[in-house]
Structures are given as C-alpha cells and as structure tokens.
Write an enzyme that holds these catalytic residues in place. Structure first.
Site, PDB file in Angstrom:
ATOM      1  N   GLU A 247     -52.105   0.404 -25.753  1.00  0.00           N
ATOM      2  CA  GLU A 247     -51.851  -0.561 -26.814  1.00  0.00           C
ATOM      3  C   GLU A 247     -52.718  -1.795 -26.557  1.00  0.00           C
ATOM      4  O   GLU A 247     -52.722  -2.281 -25.440  1.00  0.00           O
ATOM      5  CB  GLU A 247     -50.377  -0.970 -26.863  1.00  0.00           C
ATOM      6  CG  GLU A 247     -50.102  -1.879 -28.046  1.00  0.00           C
ATOM      7  CD  GLU A 247     -48.628  -2.272 -28.185  1.00  0.00           C
ATOM      8  OE1 GLU A 247     -47.796  -1.846 -27.365  1.00  0.00           O
ATOM      9  OE2 GLU A 247     -48.342  -3.018 -29.115  1.00  0.00           O
TER      10      GLU A 247
ATOM     11  N   ALA B  41     -44.964  -5.094 -19.555  1.00  0.00           N
ATOM     12  CA  ALA B  41     -44.638  -3.678 -19.422  1.00  0.00           C
ATOM     13  C   ALA B  41     -45.032  -2.995 -20.722  1.00  0.00           C
ATOM     14  O   ALA B  41     -45.298  -3.661 -21.722  1.00  0.00           O
ATOM     15  CB  ALA B  41     -43.155  -3.480 -19.153  1.00  0.00           C
ATOM     16  N   MET B  42     -45.059  -1.651 -20.695  1.00  0.00           N
ATOM     17  CA  MET B  42     -45.515  -0.908 -21.865  1.00  0.00           C
ATOM     18  C   MET B  42     -44.615   0.294 -22.089  1.00  0.00           C
ATOM     19  O   MET B  42     -44.347   1.060 -21.183  1.00  0.00           O
ATOM     20  CB  MET B  42     -46.977  -0.483 -21.642  1.00  0.00           C
ATOM     21  CG  MET B  42     -47.562   0.339 -22.767  1.00  0.00           C
ATOM     22  SD  MET B  42     -47.641  -0.604 -24.323  1.00  0.00           S
ATOM     23  CE  MET B  42     -47.446   0.732 -25.503  1.00  0.00           C
ATOM     24  N   GLU B  43     -44.203   0.451 -23.347  1.00  0.00           N
ATOM     25  CA  GLU B  43     -43.140   1.388 -23.700  1.00  0.00           C
ATOM     26  C   GLU B  43     -43.610   2.812 -23.961  1.00  0.00           C
ATOM     27  O   GLU B  43     -42.920   3.552 -24.671  1.00  0.00           O
ATOM     28  CB  GLU B  43     -42.414   0.866 -24.942  1.00  0.00           C
ATOM     29  CG  GLU B  43     -43.233   0.923 -26.258  1.00  0.00           C
ATOM     30  CD  GLU B  43     -43.960  -0.354 -26.625  1.00  0.00           C
ATOM     31  OE1 GLU B  43     -44.201  -1.185 -25.732  1.00  0.00           O
ATOM     32  OE2 GLU B  43     -44.287  -0.537 -27.811  1.00  0.00           O
ATOM     33  N   ASN B  44     -44.745   3.260 -23.413  1.00  0.00           N
ATOM     34  CA  ASN B  44     -45.230   4.627 -23.641  1.00  0.00           C
ATOM     35  C   ASN B  44     -44.079   5.626 -23.636  1.00  0.00           C
ATOM     36  O   ASN B  44     -43.223   5.597 -22.774  1.00  0.00           O
ATOM     37  CB  ASN B  44     -46.214   5.015 -22.542  1.00  0.00           C
ATOM     38  CG  ASN B  44     -47.189   3.921 -22.238  1.00  0.00           C
ATOM     39  OD1 ASN B  44     -47.938   3.507 -23.099  1.00  0.00           O
ATOM     40  ND2 ASN B  44     -47.131   3.412 -21.023  1.00  0.00           N
TER      41      ASN B  44
ATOM     42  N   HIS C 275     -37.448   0.087 -27.184  1.00  0.00           N
ATOM     43  CA  HIS C 275     -38.588   0.513 -27.998  1.00  0.00           C
ATOM     44  C   HIS C 275     -38.549   2.011 -28.322  1.00  0.00           C
ATOM     45  O   HIS C 275     -39.196   2.455 -29.262  1.00  0.00           O
ATOM     46  CB  HIS C 275     -39.903   0.232 -27.267  1.00  0.00           C
ATOM     47  CG  HIS C 275     -40.530  -1.093 -27.595  1.00  0.00           C
ATOM     48  ND1 HIS C 275     -40.670  -1.550 -28.891  1.00  0.00           N
ATOM     49  CD2 HIS C 275     -41.086  -2.039 -26.799  1.00  0.00           C
ATOM     50  CE1 HIS C 275     -41.276  -2.727 -28.858  1.00  0.00           C
ATOM     51  NE2 HIS C 275     -41.531  -3.051 -27.619  1.00  0.00           N
TER      52      HIS C 275
ATOM     53  N   GLU D 229     -38.212  -2.429 -23.020  1.00  0.00           N
ATOM     54  CA  GLU D 229     -39.064  -1.233 -23.128  1.00  0.00           C
ATOM     55  C   GLU D 229     -38.225  -0.013 -23.491  1.00  0.00           C
ATOM     56  O   GLU D 229     -38.652   0.835 -24.268  1.00  0.00           O
ATOM     57  CB  GLU D 229     -39.853  -0.997 -21.836  1.00  0.00           C
ATOM     58  CG  GLU D 229     -40.696  -2.186 -21.362  1.00  0.00           C
ATOM     59  CD  GLU D 229     -41.602  -2.783 -22.420  1.00  0.00           C
ATOM     60  OE1 GLU D 229     -42.071  -2.048 -23.312  1.00  0.00           O
ATOM     61  OE2 GLU D 229     -41.837  -4.014 -22.376  1.00  0.00           O
TER      62      GLU D 229
HETATM   63 ZN   LIG Z   1     -42.385  -4.800 -26.778  1.00  0.00          ZN
END
Ligand SMILES: [Zn+2]
Length: 882
Positions: free
Chosen positions: A127, A268-271, A307, A304
């Site tokens: 992202e 952080a990233m919600e992959n 999401h 996260e």
């Molecule tokens: Zn977010």
C-alpha cells in the site's frame, strides 16, 4: 525521481473502471542474496463495464524484464515495450493468460515500498502503489483477484516463508533451497499482498470464533524478541472478541499472522491474513515498553485486525476513498480502546491530537478534504485529515443515527459490498438506508476542507423560563475552495443549574422531554434552538464528547468555566473547560512576554486547579489529562504571527507559578500515586503512573529537590514507564542531573535501537536553541541510521515537528539542519523525506526573521532534484498565499 518535468496530478473526477480484469494470479517469487526473480501468471479478460480495448498497459516501476508469454507463446521484441516502467502490449485477445518474468533488487530498496530487506529478512509493503515494484500488474484497488503465491529461498537462512491466506504446500528444492505455497481464497487488490522470508520464531495461540471456527494466531519475530510478543497476542484476542460483540463480525481464515519488521515506513499494514507490523507496535515488556506503548500496541493490533472487514473484505474503488477504510477503522479502534479503558480519557487524547495537528493541517497549504480531489503522490495523503478527521466524520454519523443504528448501517454496508470495491457514497447510503434517514447533505463533510467554526450565543427570558441557543457556522477558505456550504453539525448539549445539577430539558429543541442531554443538528448557516420551563438561567455544556470536529466559540466567563470544570457530568467537557481557562491565562502570558513583562496567573485558574487536585484520587487518568496545559503546538494556532520563543517562555512561567501555588497538593499526590509491587500493565495502574509523571514534571519546576527525586525514581524503578517519567521531568531542566540520566539510559540500552528511539526522541525535544547541535551530533551516533524510519522519526521527526522552540531558532540553524537531512533522506526514502518537509508548510505564519529563514530553506530544497513525494510538499508550501 523528478527529472525536470512537473509531475502530473491524479484527479478523482478522472476515475474510469479498469479496461481489463484479473481473475487469478499465480506468483513464483525466488529470493537470492543479490536479487529476486518474480514469475507471474495472470488470468485476464476485458472488463465488461469498460469500453473494449486491445491495448494492455500494466503498471511497473524499476523492473528488469526477463521474458514474456501470452497464452503460452513467447512474446518477441516488438510485441511489447516498457514506457516509464509500465509494460505495454498493443494487441491482446478478449481473455488471455499473460506470463511475465522480471528481476528486482530488494537489497537496494531503501524506499521500503514493494519487496525489500529489513535486517536479515525479506518483507513487503504494497500500500499504496508498491506492488508495481514487484511485478507488472493493474496496481489499483478496484482490481480484485485470487492469489496463489510460491515463495522460494535458501532454507538455512530463511526457514520461514509466508504469504497471505492458507499454506497449501511446502517442499525442498535442490541446492539447499525450499519453498512454500500459499493460497488466499478471498479476492483482493494487490495492495493487500504480502510476503515474508526470514529466520523467525513464532509464538502461537488459538482463538475460537463465536460460530466455532478455530483460528491459529501466530506472531513472528526474530529469536531475541521471542519473549516480548505476549501482550500483542492478548490484544489480538481482545480485538477479535470485541468485533464479534460490538459489530457481529468474525474472522474468516484459519490463520492470522503478524510479523514484526524493524525497517517499516508506517505503523502497521493490514495485509489479508498476514499483517506486517513496525516492531515498535508488537514488542513489549516492562523493561522496554511504557504504559503508553502498551496502550498503542493494543490499539494498533486492533486497528489492523478491524481492517479485515473494513478495508479488506470491503475495499476501496480508488485511493481518493482512502478514508472509507481508514476513517472508519480508526473510529473502530477508538471505540475499542474506549471500551477497554476510559471513554473520556480516550476522547480527550484523540481530540488533543486533532486540535493540535489536524486543525493545523486544515489551516495550511496542504489542507485537503477527507476525500481529496487530486494528488501528485498518494503517499502524501496518509494524513491526519484522512485518518483522524475521517474518524470524526464516522463518529458524527453514529451520533446522528445512534449506536444501534450505526451497527445496523455497518452490517448493511458489509452485506452490500462484501468482496467488492466501494466508495464513501456507498457507506453513507448504507447508513441512511438502514436508518431510514437522508444523509445526502452530510456528504459535504467529505468534500470540503477546513475546520468549521461554530459560534454560539444565547438569551434568557426569566418571565417565561425560556432559554435560547443561537448557533451559526462558517468555514474559512482553503486552497482551491474559497466558498463553503453549510455542513450538518451535531452539537450535543447539556444544561447545568447554578447548583451544578444537570437540568431536565423540554421545549422544541428536545426530542425526549426530561432528558438531560440533547443533540442539536445545525445544518444551516444559523439556527435557534429553544428550551422551555427552566427555573433559572442555565450554564450550557456545549459540544459534549466533542460531537463535531469544529472550533466552538461561546463567551464563557471564568466563573462559568470553573463551574463546568467542577460539575459537568461529561468528562470531556469538564476537561475542556479547564483547557479553556488555561488557554486564556497562557495567551495573556504570551502578550505579557512579548511586551517585556512577566505573566501573571489569574486566581480563577489557580483555584480551579485546586479543585482538580483535591479530587485527583477519584480518577487519576482523567486528572493527568486535566493537569496538562495546552501544548506549545496548540498555542501556536492562537498567536499571530507565531512566536515560538514567547509561547515557550509564557507557558513555562505559568506552569512554574501553578506548581508553586499548589506545591503541597502536588507533593502529596506524588507520594499517594505510587504503585507498589512489581510492574504490570493495567489501565487503572497506568492512570496512576501517568498522573505521577505529570505531577513530577510540575514539581521539578517548583522544587529543585525534585530533580534529585526524579533521579531516584529512575534508578529505583523496575519499569520503563517510570524511567521515562523521570527523564521527561528533567528534560526541561538544564543541568548535570539531566545529562547523567540521559547517559545512564544510553549505557543501559545501547544495544537495543528500538528502545534507544525514546532516548533520541528525548534529546530531540529538549526545548532549547542548542538542541540543533545535539541533533546534528546524534546523527553520527552508532545506533542512528537514516535508512531506518523509526530512528528518523525519533530524532529528526521529534526535532522538526515536536520541538517548536528548538526548531524555530532565531538564526535559522534548525531549518538548515532539517533541510540538509531532507536532501539526504530524499535520495533514500522519499516518503520519510516528504513527511519531514511538512515542518516547513506554514512558514508564512511565523514572525520574522523565522519566516525568511524558512523560505530560504524551502527554496534551497526546491532547487534540488526531488522525489515526487517531497516535490509536492515543497512546491505547495512555496505556492501558498500569504
Ligand atoms: Zn489503517
């Protein structure tokens, strides 16, 4: 990088559906020590909702082509070409399979977008537009595909190979290599793709959903951090349970994985199924994490996780809709924290951030609506406006439709759009339809930038017992938006009697007679709301819980503010009354300092504070908030032109005077708020420690003896929260004690860069002009690394964004330091450089010679070869109207 051309803006109005769709993706990623090879197989077809086209354009950036095949036949030179990184094939059939092979160099990727190395591991961040740095693709959120991913690497170095979904196969390859195959059953846009390879240890747990699905929870970290993941795992289980209880939303895969990454641009990233986290938001123990760190971990883990439904199962049509997932998910994590801790304290903290920083964004040259209309670089729009103001908009919807109505609306939104890409209109329509109301006019909030001002006047008719509130709204012009239409503003109010009691309400303004609170909906420029049957003139408690992100103006006198501070049942407004009293005193103080005098502190403020201190034990966490005077950043919104030195001097003088006036009560609190026994994180204990830290910071300003007490606290404690309280207290007190404590901290945590970030941050925010030299020196510290975003944020971000008196140095040395750093950083990591460049955005509002020095630094930046990210910030700053 910019090559002399002006980058082209992307516009919301230019949105068109993709010409092609991708149904299936098969990726084979082979990782080597010098490069990675990516084989991709895309099953594609024309989009029936778009005009027919034979020409295929796939996004790509910096990919080295190896070979291509269409429906199994190799493509020859001439069949394809690469233009600005994109792959173009002029003739493709209606449906086809495209195979591409390319090479990339993750080892050299310092931008931390796409596939890169962090220490000894490989990881990804896609992202917003990172996937195009991995392979050619339709890199846009409205193209959803099913992914099957094989990761192959040397087994000894990278025993763990992860991607999204469920692992369906693993095996050995010749030459000491191995592989794992992952399949994600849910179609997703490529920005949710993730891959990890490394030598990691896993901490496991299990969660059984409401409907009985057993989910494996796994957190992966480097071996030496294995003992520090317990809290993140507990937080994850709390979040999963909460989303089931509050919104009826369950997890949908067999595995939920979190991986901690040291070099990470974001939080952080919600992959999907494989969250990647900045180590800062995973790792915690009493030795290294503060209460604040624990609270942040719970909140980010929750964010996260949430999401999975708001962002992943229902995703975005285009990046202009970013707030559709972020505003909504921030709102959800705020509610989660409010339910887990204290709702009013959480609200106070969120509003403090909003007022000090989002309002500032709204007032500067980067002001943009929650749904922006155009951008040069989407990375520049991961802003407080999109996230925090976006969450305020969702909160207003909940205020308008009620908590149960909001739950119904969210469920309808998910039911309608599950597995699809949606828009803000879709969300608002679901909320309106589920509740049978018209929310059309509310959409203006998403399209108008700027902070609205709500002015309140009142009148009282003793003969009839009628009280009227006259509300009016206006919103100042912002770049590109000179005129604004009225917004739908929910103003929650209560009325207090002279004895402090909440008055039951009746009259046309009130829906349920006898209630002690009403939601007034201001949706025109001016409106009057009438309350009847009152025996005495009430004191209004306006905008309870900060029910709308506006600046509220009402001419409260000091007695009324003291009354609200003492009696209001709304914890937020009680706090806000204290802040308003303090703001007056501080602004008078600034005027006095600018005229060469000394600030005097009004008795009303001293007395009001006495009441707060007397009742501190009833709610220590709230009291800790109430004792914090408005910050220097917030004060700079009220002083024109901005004068950071005068603001600092005045605030310190008021703080010192208040501390001396209440010395005894503060000393008493310092003793009584101690938390005996070994450290454990728990919100009520955290509240006591927080109050004690604030009290200590006041006391060192009034009592030299308390500098020594701070040293004793530092050395006598078993936890990081108290250590940081001690360091934070002495930070503003020049002298040997400060330097001793800073040195002790460095010696103790020398080998732990993540912990040393706190120390970099403390140095960077010492409110003295000499901090510039300190920061320059620390950039050569062995633990500092420009390629690590956490180090950059702590040292340079701390200095440029959170140290007004240090950064805005009279001779411009602070600006030159930061401009030098931006130039170095821009070549490595444009996203981080652009964030740092925001420190110059509002240069026109500062007094001379500061604004002149800031302009010089901006012009120097503008003269350099800049990334698109940094160019956008610098050029908008210089273009802004004075
Ligand atoms: Zn977010």
């Amino acid at each position: 990088m910019m090559d002399g051309r002006t980058p082209r803006a992307v516009r919301l109005e230019d949105y068109r559906p993709a010409l092609f769709l991708i149904d299936r993706v098969d990726l084979y990623v082979a990782l080597y020590e010098t490069h990675a090879e990516i084989q991709s197989r895309l099953e594609m077809r024309r989009n029936p909702d778009a005009p027919p086209s034979e020409r295929l354009v796939l996004d790509g950036e910096g990919l080295e082509p190896v070979r291509f095949a269409l429906d199994g036949r190799p493509l020859q030179a001439g069949d394809w070409r690469i233009e600005s990184g994109d792959l173009i094939i002029d003739r493709v059939p209606e449906a086809f399979t495209l195979e591409t092979v390319c090479r990339i160099r993750p080892q050299e990727n310092t931008a931390l977008e796409g596939l890169y190395r962090s220490g000894d591991m490989f990881c990804t961040q896609c992202e917003a537009e990172g996937f195009r740095r991995i392979t050619w693709y339709l890199d846009r959120p409205d193209v959803l595909a099913r992914f099957r991913v094989t990761v192959e690497a040397e087994q000894a170095r990278y025993p763990i190979l992860l991607s999204n979904g469920n692992r369906v196969e693993q095996g050995i390859r010749p030459g000491g290599r191995h592989y794992a195959v992952w399949e994600d059953p849910y179609p997703k846009p490529c920005y949710l793709f993730a891959l990890v390879a490394g030598d990691l240890v896993c901490r496991r747990d299990r969660f059984v959903t409401r409907s009985g699905r057993a989910v494996d929870l796994e957190i992966y970290v480097e071996a030496h951090n294995a003992e520090r993941t317990g809290f993140a795992l507990e937080s994850l289980k709390h979040a999963m349970r909460w989303d089931e209880e509050r919104f009826g939303l369950e997890y949908d895969l067999d595995t939920y994985m979190i991986v901690a990454v040291d070099a990470f641009n974001m939080g952080a990233m919600e992959n999907k199924g494989l969250n990647l986290f900045n180590s800062h938001y995973v790792l915690a123990d009493a030795q290294t994490a503060t209460d604040g760190d624990y609270a942040n971990i719970e909140s980010v883990v929750g964010h996260e996780y949430f999401h999975n439904w708001t962002g992943n199962r229902v995703t975005l049509r285009d990046w202009f809709q970013l707030s559709l997932k972020e505003g909504l998910t921030v709102f959800r994590d705020q509610e989660f924290t409010a339910d887990r801790t204290s709702a009013s304290v959480k609200r106070i903290q969120d509003v403090r951030l909003l007022r000090a920083q989002q309002f500032a964004e709204d007032a500067g040259p980067m002001a943009h609506p929650v749904r922006p209309r155009s951008y040069l670089e989407i990375n520049n729009f991961y802003t407080l406006t999109v996230y925090e103001k976006g969450a305020e908009l969702v909160r207003m919807v909940q205020t308008l439709v009620g908590r149960e109505g909001f739950r119904k609306g969210l469920r309808l939104y998910i039911k309608r759009h599950d597995g699809k890409a949606a828009t803000v209109e879709d969300f608002i329509a679901a909320m309106a339809d589920a509740n049978g109301i018209d929310l059309g006019p509310f959409m203006r909030w998403y399209d108008q930038a700027g902070t609205p001002e709500v002015r309140v006047e009142d009148d009282w008719d003793p003969a009839s017992g009628t009280y009227r509130l006259h509300l009016s709204q206006r919103c100042p012009p912002t770049p590109g938006q000179p005129h604004k239409d009225p917004l739908v503003i929910p103003v929650v109010v209560g009325l207090l009697g002279p004895d402090g009691a909440e008055l039951p309400m009746q009259g046309p303004a009130v829906r349920a007679a006898g209630a002690t609170e009403a939601t007034l909906v201001l949706d025109r420029e001016t409106q009057t709301f009438v309350f009847e049957g009152l025996a005495q003139r009430p004191i209004p408690s306006l905008l309870r819980r900060f029910s709308a992100p506006v600046k509220l103006e009402y001419d409260y006198d000091e007695a009324a503010l003291a009354h609200l501070l003492a009696h209001d049942t709304d914890g937020f407004n009680r706090w806000d009354a204290g802040q308003r009293l303090a703001l007056r005193a501080l602004l008078e103080g600034v005027r006095a300092v600018q005229q060469g005098g000394r600030p005097q502190v009004a008795d009303a403020l001293v007395q009001a504070l006495g009441h707060v201190l007397a009742e501190a034990a009833a709610d220590p966490a709230w009291t800790a908030e109430a004792l914090q005077l408005p910050s220097e950043l917030y004060l700079s919104e009220w002083v024109h032109p901005v004068d950071p030195a005068a603001i600092h001097t005045a605030r310190e003088a008021v703080l010192g005077a208040l501390a001396r006036a209440h010395r005894e009560a503060l000393v008493g609190l310092y003793e009584s708020m101690a938390t005996p026994g070994p450290y454990r994180y728990e919100p009520s204990l955290a509240g006591r420690r927080r109050l004690r830290a604030v009290v200590l910071a006041w006391l060192v300003r009034a009592e030299p003896e308390y500098v020594a007490r701070a040293e004793a606290l530092y050395h006598g404690t078993d936890n990081m929260t108290d250590r940081m309280a001690a360091l934070g207290a002495v930070q503003a007190v020049p002298g040997a004690a400060r330097e001793r404590l800073f040195a002790a901290f460095e010696a103790r945590f020398r080998d732990q860069p993540l912990v040393l970030d706190k120390w970099f941050g403390l140095h960077a925010t010492i409110p003295e002009p000499g901090t510039a030299e300190r920061v320059r020196r620390l950039m050569d510290h062995p633990a500092f690394d420009l390629r690590n975003p956490n180090r950059v944020r702590a040292l340079l971000g701390g200095y440029a964004h959170h140290n007004p008196v240090g950064f805005h140095r009279e001779d411009g040395a602070g600006y030159r330091l930061v401009a030098d750093a931006i130039l170095q950083l821009d070549a490595l990591n444009p996203q981080m450089a652009a964030r740092l460049a925001r420190a110059f955005l509002r240069w026109r509002e500062y007094r001379e010679p500061l604004r002149g020095h800031m302009r010089d630094s901006l012009e120097r930046l503008a003269g350099a070869q800049l990334s698109k990210d940094t160019y956008e910030i610098v050029s908008r700053s210089l273009q802004a109207q004075g």
